[in-house]
Design a protein around this motif. Structure first.
Motif, PDB file in Angstrom:
ATOM      1  N   PHE A   1      17.593   5.116  -6.973  1.00  0.00           N
ATOM      2  CA  PHE A   1      16.325   5.812  -6.776  1.00  0.00           C
ATOM      3  C   PHE A   1      16.569   7.261  -6.350  1.00  0.00           C
ATOM      4  N   VAL A   2      17.474   7.467  -5.402  1.00  0.00           N
ATOM      5  CA  VAL A   2      17.755   8.829  -4.936  1.00  0.00           C
ATOM      6  C   VAL A   2      18.229   9.691  -6.100  1.00  0.00           C
ATOM      7  N   SER A   3      19.103   9.151  -6.929  1.00  0.00           N
ATOM      8  CA  SER A   3      19.584   9.897  -8.096  1.00  0.00           C
ATOM      9  C   SER A   3      18.425  10.262  -9.017  1.00  0.00           C
ATOM     10  N   TYR A   4      17.564   9.291  -9.302  1.00  0.00           N
ATOM     11  CA  TYR A   4      16.428   9.540 -10.191  1.00  0.00           C
ATOM     12  C   TYR A   4      15.502  10.593  -9.578  1.00  0.00           C
ATOM     13  N   PHE A   5      15.215  10.484  -8.289  1.00  0.00           N
ATOM     14  CA  PHE A   5      14.355  11.443  -7.590  1.00  0.00           C
ATOM     15  C   PHE A   5      14.960  12.845  -7.682  1.00  0.00           C
ATOM     16  N   GLN A   6      16.263  12.956  -7.417  1.00  0.00           N
ATOM     17  CA  GLN A   6      16.909  14.271  -7.430  1.00  0.00           C
ATOM     18  C   GLN A   6      16.991  14.849  -8.839  1.00  0.00           C
ATOM     19  N   HIS A   7      17.177  13.990  -9.856  1.00  0.00           N
ATOM     20  CA  HIS A   7      17.143  14.476 -11.237  1.00  0.00           C
ATOM     21  C   HIS A   7      15.768  15.033 -11.572  1.00  0.00           C
ATOM     22  N   ARG A   8      14.718  14.339 -11.181  1.00  0.00           N
ATOM     23  CA  ARG A   8      13.354  14.824 -11.429  1.00  0.00           C
ATOM     24  C   ARG A   8      13.128  16.158 -10.717  1.00  0.00           C
ATOM     25  N   LYS A   9      13.607  16.241  -9.489  1.00  0.00           N
ATOM     26  CA  LYS A   9      13.421  17.477  -8.720  1.00  0.00           C
ATOM     27  C   LYS A   9      14.108  18.650  -9.405  1.00  0.00           C
ATOM     28  N   LYS A  10      15.310  18.444  -9.906  1.00  0.00           N
ATOM     29  CA  LYS A  10      16.032  19.519 -10.583  1.00  0.00           C
ATOM     30  C   LYS A  10      15.321  19.972 -11.847  1.00  0.00           C
ATOM     31  N   LYS A  11      14.612  19.046 -12.510  1.00  0.00           N
ATOM     32  CA  LYS A  11      13.883  19.378 -13.726  1.00  0.00           C
ATOM     33  C   LYS A  11      12.482  19.921 -13.430  1.00  0.00           C
ATOM     34  N   GLY A  12      12.099  19.972 -12.158  1.00  0.00           N
ATOM     35  CA  GLY A  12      10.773  20.473 -11.794  1.00  0.00           C
ATOM     36  C   GLY A  12       9.648  19.516 -12.143  1.00  0.00           C
ATOM     37  N   LEU A  13       9.971  18.218 -12.252  1.00  0.00           N
ATOM     38  CA  LEU A  13       8.961  17.213 -12.592  1.00  0.00           C
ATOM     39  C   LEU A  13       8.256  16.719 -11.340  1.00  0.00           C
ATOM     40  N   ASP A  14       7.050  16.223 -11.537  1.00  0.00           N
ATOM     41  CA  ASP A  14       6.313  15.676 -10.404  1.00  0.00           C
ATOM     42  C   ASP A  14       7.116  14.556  -9.747  1.00  0.00           C
ATOM     43  N   ASN A  15       7.092  14.539  -8.411  1.00  0.00           N
ATOM     44  CA  ASN A  15       7.907  13.564  -7.684  1.00  0.00           C
ATOM     45  C   ASN A  15       7.087  12.857  -6.606  1.00  0.00           C
ATOM     46  N   HIS A  16       5.841  12.541  -6.912  1.00  0.00           N
ATOM     47  CA  HIS A  16       5.025  11.760  -5.985  1.00  0.00           C
ATOM     48  C   HIS A  16       5.270  10.282  -6.246  1.00  0.00           C
ATOM     49  N   TRP A  17       5.421   9.533  -5.175  1.00  0.00           N
ATOM     50  CA  TRP A  17       5.722   8.104  -5.258  1.00  0.00           C
ATOM     51  C   TRP A  17       4.804   7.322  -4.337  1.00  0.00           C
ATOM     52  N   ILE A  18       4.474   6.115  -4.749  1.00  0.00           N
ATOM     53  CA  ILE A  18       3.744   5.200  -3.883  1.00  0.00           C
ATOM     54  C   ILE A  18       4.702   4.079  -3.516  1.00  0.00           C
ATOM     55  N   CYS A  19       4.864   3.862  -2.224  1.00  0.00           N
ATOM     56  CA  CYS A  19       5.802   2.859  -1.718  1.00  0.00           C
ATOM     57  C   CYS A  19       5.017   1.690  -1.153  1.00  0.00           C
ATOM     58  N   LYS A  20       5.373   0.490  -1.602  1.00  0.00           N
ATOM     59  CA  LYS A  20       4.602  -0.702  -1.271  1.00  0.00           C
ATOM     60  C   LYS A  20       5.526  -1.797  -0.746  1.00  0.00           C
ATOM     61  N   PRO A  21       5.058  -2.577   0.221  1.00  0.00           N
ATOM     62  CA  PRO A  21       5.778  -3.812   0.539  1.00  0.00           C
ATOM     63  C   PRO A  21       5.648  -4.753  -0.652  1.00  0.00           C
ATOM     64  N   TRP A  22       6.702  -5.462  -1.000  1.00  0.00           N
ATOM     65  CA  TRP A  22       6.614  -6.312  -2.198  1.00  0.00           C
ATOM     66  C   TRP A  22       5.806  -7.570  -1.954  1.00  0.00           C
ATOM     67  N   ASN A  23       5.479  -7.862  -0.681  1.00  0.00           N
ATOM     68  CA  ASN A  23       4.831  -9.141  -0.392  1.00  0.00           C
ATOM     69  C   ASN A  23       3.467  -8.998   0.268  1.00  0.00           C
ATOM     70  N   LEU A  24       2.855  -7.803   0.235  1.00  0.00           N
ATOM     71  CA  LEU A  24       1.559  -7.611   0.867  1.00  0.00           C
ATOM     72  C   LEU A  24       0.575  -7.019  -0.133  1.00  0.00           C
ATOM     73  N   ALA A  25      -0.731  -7.154   0.183  1.00  0.00           N
ATOM     74  CA  ALA A  25      -1.778  -6.621  -0.679  1.00  0.00           C
ATOM     75  C   ALA A  25      -2.752  -5.821   0.180  1.00  0.00           C
ATOM     76  N   ARG A  26      -3.941  -5.555  -0.374  1.00  0.00           N
ATOM     77  CA  ARG A  26      -5.024  -4.876   0.339  1.00  0.00           C
ATOM     78  C   ARG A  26      -4.667  -3.452   0.758  1.00  0.00           C
TER      79      ARG A  26
END
Length: 621
Positions: free
Chosen positions: A376-401
């Protein structure tokens, strides 16, 4: 005097009975428990008698000053000395969703935090200072949960805190001299951080701790330490592979598969079908005379359960004529991290080197922050170097609502979130299709829920309810103020106060949507949604259990598919609407469906268990 000593002993015994498990789980040696009890009871904060904070000036513009905590006692510190456990106070305790409001409303807190974190404030507006603190605080944040004392989920959610100036100025070391752990003291209902030595120290030695204690894998350790030791990890491959088989079994506890050599007679044809359910709403609305409700599982032909069935083998061997509303290993779609892994089967596995887009398009690029953090860090840093949007939503895999979900473009923020439990990071849809709400004066995010029936895996047999459900954000959308829940999330049922809850029926929504987006036919949008839904289950059944949904002649199931729409471009460069999967839910809340459509349960049971589709509001996929 004897009476006082006896009371002290009795009180210490009670202290251990109340806090012993917490201390053991935190790794605090029993050697220090008595001194800890005394310091807590007497509120003794004596770290200043043993340690001193010193500052080191630096020419580095980013970190012009660096603090250290040194031992000052002449005889140094011995680990065998039972008095060397110390209390660290907390300067700020909060939940992320409240951080901005607290800093905005408490100028002294903002002043203290900006000074503690070295955020320049001279000549800056308050909001700019707050932004600086919220960017930097992930280098100082610690976390705990009150789950061990609270049965209320809201109260048990992770809490973040900043230690006081002394605690915050203890530096990281790969070979630490001390350990720390948060500690909840029941009598005062306060949380402190405990500090105790793991090595003998002499006067002048530095107090350090391991910020990522317990992490030994070198790449994972490097990734987790980035907030304090930035490093370029783009040399690591961000390509994702199919996980090992053990990955798919990690969420299953004692689940068995059916014995497919059995003879499965199916439902009786010479009498009413008997149904047992622990879903009171379904029991109330199942009025079709072909079904008869019974009070025990033993006498039922159909089991509709809210609890998860685990033993499919026994069901097949002892009750081969019963049907159940679940499939073996269906967690491959209902658990978020596994859902992402199986959904990738619908793509080519390739990543576009320019846009960094992954496949299938209906799956947001998703990384498991427990097992794929360096990728993930590699992918994030590659996007950053290319000037691409880097907004992410982080979720627990076992919760909702929408609970414990975070939207961020700050890598340090994202890297700290796994400290509160397993998370996935999904590329945030920065350009969603919006819906204009006149009552809030702007265009808002919305998502859709489709009810899907799975009646067979081999062959794959799916139906989708023509009635879909809509949820709307309460504030106009923009890609800022990421902590404002009502702007970025659509689940408003659980928001305190429940203001501005927007409800529109699907048949009202369709003409409104086509009016707002002339040239985009809803029927075409929905066809792409249906293709996505089928693609999900094709991928999820492409491999046998436990890596896929298990085949079971006794299984039928209902799921809710949550999705949103985003803008994309086709191969001609024209803007098109692309559905994006959010999650697949087991046992979804059907209260609205039953209220607005009294035959909802009758139709569902007719299609799912009797193959009676004609005239029902279901489309085969």
């Amino acid at each position: 005097m004897q009476a006082e000593e006896d009371k002290d002993v009795s009180d210490f015994v009670q202290f251990v009975a109340t806090h012993g498990l917490q201390l053991r789980n935190s790794g605090v040696p029993e050697l220090y428990w008595n001194a800890l009890y005394y310091k807590l009871k007497e509120e003794i904060f004596d770290a200043g008698d043993t340690f001193q904070m010193v500052v080191e000036e630096s020419e580095d513009e980013e970190t012009p000053t660096k603090w250290h905590v040194l031992v000052t006692v002449e005889d140094g510190i011995q680990c065998q000395d039972p008095t060397h456990i110390y209390l660290i106070d907390h300067a700020w305790t909060y939940r992320v969703r409240d951080a901005w409001v607290q800093l905005k409303g408490m100028p002294r807190l903002l002043e203290r935090m900006s000074a503690l974190m070295g955020v320049a404030s001279e000549g800056k507006e308050q909001d700019e200072i707050i932004t600086g603190v919220m960017d930097e605080m992930w280098k100082y944040n610690q976390t705990y949960s009150l789950g061990h004392i609270s049965k209320e989920y809201e109260e048990a959610q992770p809490i973040w805190y900043i230690m006081d100036e002394f605690g915050s100025r203890i530096q990281h070391s790969d070979t630490p001299t001390f350990k720390t752990a948060p500690f909840y003291y029941t009598p005062s209902q306060l949380t402190f951080t405990l500090l105790w030595p793991v090595l003998a120290l002499e006067k002048g030695d530095e107090v350090t701790r391991d910020f990522v204690s317990g992490t030994t894998d070198p790449d994972l350790r490097a990734a987790r330490l980035i907030p304090w030791r930035p490093i370029d990890m783009t040399s690591i491959s961000y390509t994702q592979e199919e996980p090992e088989l053990s990955y798919f079994t990690s969420h299953k506890v004692d689940e068995t598969l059916p014995d497919l050599s059995q003879d499965f007679p199916g439902l009786p044809r010479d009498r009413n079908v008997k149904v047992y359910t622990d879903n009171q709403m379904f029991a109330k609305h199942l009025t079709d005379p072909r079904f008869e409700l019974v009070s025990t599982e033993e006498e039922a032909d159909i089991l509709w359960l809210l609890t998860h069935l685990k033993d499919y083998r026994s069901l097949s061997e002892e009750n081969p004529g019963k049907l159940v509303n679940q499939f073996p290993c269906e967690c491959v779609v209902t658990v978020k991290d596994i859902l992402a892994a199986v959904s990738r089967r619908a793509g080519s596995g390739k990543v576009d080197p320019d846009s960094m887009e992954t496949e299938p398009k209906w799956l947001a690029t998703t990384y498991n922050l427990q097992t794929e953090l360096p990728k993930f860090v590699s992918y994030f840093q590659h996007r950053k170097k290319k000037g691409l949007d880097n907004h992410w939503i982080c979720k627990p895999w076992n919760l909702a609502r929408g609970m414990d979900m975070h939207i961020a473009n700050n890598l340090n923020y994202i890297l700290r979130l796994p400290d509160t439990g397993p998370k996935i990071a999904c590329k945030y849809v920065e350009d969603p299709v919006l819906f204009y709400r006149e009552d809030v004066g702007g265009s808002v995010k919305f998502d859709l829920r489709y009810v899907v029936l799975l009646s067979s895996v081999q062959p794959l047999k799916l139906y989708v309810d023509k009635v879909f459900w809509l949820r709307f954000a309460n504030r106009p959308y923009s890609l800022e103020n990421l902590d404002v829940y009502e702007k970025h999330f659509t689940v408003m049922n659980y928001v305190e106060g429940g203001k501005n809850l927007k409800q529109i029926h699907y048949y009202e929504f369709i003409p409104m949507f086509e009016s707002q987006y002339p040239g985009y036919s809803w029927s075409e949008v929905e066809e792409s949604i249906f293709q996505m839904i089928r693609g999900i289950f094709e991928a999820a059944s492409a491999k046998p259990a436990p890596a896929g949904i298990g085949h079971s002649p006794q299984s039928r199931a209902m799921y809710a598919i949550d999705l949103l729409l985003r803008w994309d471009k086709n191969n001609k460069g024209n803007r098109v609407i692309q559905p994006v999967l959010c999650e697949v839910n087991f046992g979804p809340d059907c209260e609205r469906a039953c209220r607005y459509y009294p035959d909802f349960v009758n139709n569902l049971f007719s299609v799912l268990f009797l193959d009676d589709v004609d005239g029902r509001p279901y489309t085969p996929l």
